[in-house]
Write an enzyme that holds these catalytic residues in place. Structure first.
Site, PDB file in Angstrom:
ATOM      1  NE  ARG A 166       7.164 -18.250  25.542  1.00 23.96           N
ATOM      2  CZ  ARG A 166       7.303 -19.043  24.479  1.00 23.96           C
ATOM      3  NH1 ARG A 166       8.469 -19.560  24.178  1.00 23.96           N
ATOM      4  NH2 ARG A 166       6.256 -19.295  23.717  1.00 23.96           N
ATOM      5  CB  SER A 239       1.321 -18.147  26.362  1.00 21.96           C
ATOM      6  OG  SER A 239       1.217 -18.833  25.142  1.00 21.96           O
ATOM      7  CD  GLU A 335       5.110 -16.377  28.009  1.00 17.71           C
ATOM      8  OE1 GLU A 335       5.521 -17.378  27.447  1.00 17.71           O
ATOM      9  OE2 GLU A 335       4.492 -15.498  27.406  1.00 17.71           O
TER      10      GLU A 335
END
Ligand code: EPU
Length: 339
Positions: A166, A239, A335
């Protein structure tokens, strides 16, 4: 100037959390030329420029005092095809899932595990999107970006992008690069990735013994639709936290204390923990305060039931982070980009 700029535009339809904030100015770029026009326009007015793809990895906490530029450039093309390996290029504004389907319809293998991820092609490299055992970097063949500092085009190879879980160079240098086109190394014969979580099980439930890439895509769409809320129905950004990487010692200690802890040992000796499991164990799954909540089927996903503000969602995230530190002695990293 061919760019059309509007003032005080609601961004509710342009962020998947469906948070109601406005942009001081708003425009859409259909091509490289309009990106350049927008940069010149914003700098002429002394305005910052905020780039937006699908707005699906973003939490907006206030009105955006900037020119918000949405990338809507379209076009997908095959650059090279030797009968087995196929190089495909897509413009940044193409919506991700329809792009994946375009490749699957042509018998190309590589993107099936990344089916149904919201957002655009140009945003995918930012956070090296990943799902079900595949990350963008596994099929990445290069990209073209505009350097906002120099106005020049630059070609990036895989190693230039510094992809990690990520993460990428583009995420670490926010505001510097405008990703214009992305290239993918696909294949007609590559092996499928079936080993992650429920994929194989879902395929056998569907009666598929020898799956094709299209079958895998279908199975993954089914799994995702069951667990993850559709942003068109319930605002969310996927997420909300990354799965944390912790030391082997901490993972062992937590494993003794909490039987059932979901842990994935990494090549570097660290251990990745399932943040969703930790948040559920801490009792937050299904929690709701006002219109900000934790999804009832996936504790890693924060949701907007309607009128939640970005600040309310952020406050909820911070309460969860504080609770997780206290219970498990580890930090959850947010995130999406918080603005
Ligand atoms: N789990 C729980 N409770 C929950 C959620 C998860 O116990 O509320 C457990 C599950 O049972 C499973 C484990 O945690 O054992 C992992 O759950 P899941 O397979 O749903 O995946 P995840 O780790 O929560 C990651 C990605 C997702 C991606 C899936 C599938 C991150 C931050 N998220 O989620 O990506 O779709 O794996 O590969 O890495 C996204 O980034 O927006 C995203 C949705």
């Amino acid at each position: 100037m061919s760019l059309s700029v509007q003032e005080r535009v609601s961004l509710k339809a342009h962020n998947s959390f469906a948070v109601e904030v406005s942009a001081r100015e708003f425009a859409e770029a259909h091509n490289d030329e309009q990106v350049r026009e927008a940069l010149a326009y914003a700098s002429g007015k002394g305005l910052p420029l905020l780039l937006l793809g699908g707005g699906s990895n973003l939490l907006l906490t206030a009105d955006v005092e900037a020119l918000v530029l949405r990338m809507v450039s379209r076009g997908i093309r095959v650059l090279h095809d030797d009968g087995e390996q196929v190089l495909v290029e897509s413009e940044a504004g193409e919506p991700w899932h329809p792009f994946v389907q375009w490749t699957l319809q042509r018998g190309l293998v590589g993107l099936e595990n990344l089916s149904l991820i919201p957002g655009t092609v140009g945003a995918a490299p930012m956070q090296n999107i990943g799902a079900y055992g595949v990350e963008l970097k596994d099929v990445f063949a290069g990209l073209t970006a505009l350097d906002r500092q120099t106005g020049e085009l630059r070609e990036f190879t895989l190693s230039d992008c510094a992809f990690a879980y990520r993460d990428s160079l583009f995420k670490r240098e926010p505001g510097r690069w405008v990703i214009l086109r992305v290239r993918f190394a696909l294949s007609r014969t590559a092996p499928l990735h079936l080993d992650y979580g429920p994929v194989r099980q879902r395929l056998s439930e569907q009666g598929v013994d020898v799956p094709t890439a299209v079958d895998v895509s279908r199975a993954i769409c089914a799994v995702r639709s069951e667990k993850l809320p559709d942003p068109a129905v319930l605002g969310n950004a996927g997420s909300f936290f990354k799965n944390p990487l912790v030391s082997a010692e901490l993972a062992q200690r937590l494993g003794r204390e909490y039987p059932g802890l979901v842990a994935y040992p990494q090549a570097d000796g660290r251990v990745k923990l399932a943040a969703g499991w930790l948040i559920e164990r801490a009792g937050w799954k299904g929690f709701r305060e006002g219109d900000a909540g934790v999804h009832r089927l996936q504790a890693l996903v924060l949701v907007n039931y309607g009128q939640a503000t970005g600040l309310q969602l952020l406050a909820l995230a911070q309460r969860i982070q504080a609770d997780i530190v206290q219970r498990f002695s580890l930090e959850l990293e947010i995130e999406p980009n918080v603005l």
